[in-house]
Design an enzyme around this catalytic site. Structure first.
Site, short mmCIF file in Angstrom:
data_model
loop_
_atom_site.label_atom_id
_atom_site.label_comp_id
_atom_site.label_asym_id
_atom_site.label_seq_id
_atom_site.Cartn_x
_atom_site.Cartn_y
_atom_site.Cartn_z
N THR A 173 0.69 -1.23 -0.07
CA THR A 173 0.35 -0.26 0.46
C THR A 173 0.73 0.78 0.15
O THR A 173 1.65 1.57 0.44
CB THR A 173 -1.21 0.56 1.25
OG1 THR A 173 -1.61 -0.82 1.27
CG2 THR A 173 -1.68 1.14 1.17
N PHE A 175 1.32 4.93 0.94
CA PHE A 175 0.64 6.27 1.69
C PHE A 175 1.20 6.80 1.20
O PHE A 175 2.24 7.36 1.08
CB PHE A 175 1.41 6.15 3.44
CG PHE A 175 0.07 4.07 3.53
CD1 PHE A 175 -1.09 4.96 4.68
CD2 PHE A 175 0.42 3.21 3.43
CE1 PHE A 175 -1.48 3.54 4.74
CE2 PHE A 175 -0.02 2.48 4.54
CZ PHE A 175 -1.29 1.99 4.55
#
Length: 286
Positions: A173, A175
């Site tokens: 992921t 961020f």
């Protein structure tokens, strides 16, 4: 001196919480119920930074974020790529053979589809990964498990029945780190990312013409996504990441051409590129 804080959306033990602790180990993490509340915590000075997931290598972009970023009142000052390593968590005494039901966020369930299918488990969607772990710790169901982070297991007193159960090893992921004030990295200090949103004019081939400046000036466009504004299928806004600093001549010229064919261009942040980008392309460059 008060403890400095970094806000995230979710409950303690979420992957966003882990990302906060990885990047800002000296900061207290501040859980928030929504992305709007997360932004608001920084705007109101209850936190110094916000850690916001923007996309995932398996699940794609995070819903709603692109709509919220331009009006958040914050600036992107950094990025962090976090490896997602799902754990199958259960109360003490529960074995892998006992599990009949597994709960987690819809994306976590889809990212662990192979194991769920092989085991014949019933998958139940929960609002988030850490929340499913917290609920399971309270219920102590003898035939249920939750898919969540190692941190969630530690916080809620659950044991891991299996580690790294995600289907894809690359599951990561991205961020973005947001703050009230922008930063101004020097163009010569290293690779820089510029993030911005824009809306093109309503003329034929407007997007093609607007983006042409990046090609002619040799500026690499690493991300481009569109989304509908105000419920109108005739009005689209675009989010983009490029390699380079607006003070670089090539980037400046490309942005000038973009502005000529756009109704609005808003820079969301200029910030150092994560070292993860260099590791991924394996060349030592951006």
């Amino acid at each position: 001196m008060a403890q400095k804080k970094i806000a995230f959306q979710g409950v303690p033990g979420a992957y966003s919480d882990m990302a906060c602790r990885t990047v800002f180990p000296a900061y207290e993490t501040l859980p928030c119920s929504s992305f709007e509340d997360t932004f608001g915590a920084v705007v109101s000075d209850n936190a110094q930074f916000a850690m916001i997931p923007i996309d995932n290598s398996s699940a794609g972009r995070v819903a709603d974020i692109h709509h919220l970023l331009p009006s958040s009142g914050l600036h992107i000052i950094g990025e962090h790529f976090h490896k997602v390593e799902h754990q199958l968590l259960a109360p003490e005494g529960v074995t892998l053979e006992d599990v009949k039901i597994v709960r987690s966020h819809v994306h976590a369930l889809s990212q662990c589809r192979r194991m769920i299918k092989e085991r014949g488990w019933k998958a139940i969607v929960h609002a988030d990964t850490a929340g499913s772990a917290a609920e399971l710790a309270e219920k102590k169901s003898p035939n249920e498990a939750a898919i969540a982070s190692k941190l969630a297991g530690e916080i809620y007193g659950l044991k891991s029945l299996a580690s790294n159960i995600e289907d894809e090893a690359h599951n990561t992921t991205r961020f973005i780190i947001m703050a009230r004030d922008p930063i101004h990295p020097e163009p010569e200090t290293g690779p820089v990312v510029t993030s911005f949103v824009f809306r093109v004019r309503s003329v034929p081939a407007a997007l093609y013409k607007a983006l042409g400046g990046f090609a002619t000036n040799g500026v690499n466009l690493t991300k481009l996504e569109s989304y509908i504004l105000d419920g109108s299928f005739n009005v689209a806004q675009f989010y983009a990441d490029i390699e380079g600093h607006p003070d670089n001549r090539s980037v400046r010229l490309a942005l000038e051409e973009l502005s000529f064919f756009s109704r609005e261009v808003k820079i969301l942040g200029v910030y150092p590129a994560s070292p993860f980008r260099r590791q991924e392309n394996g060349t030592g460059g951006f």
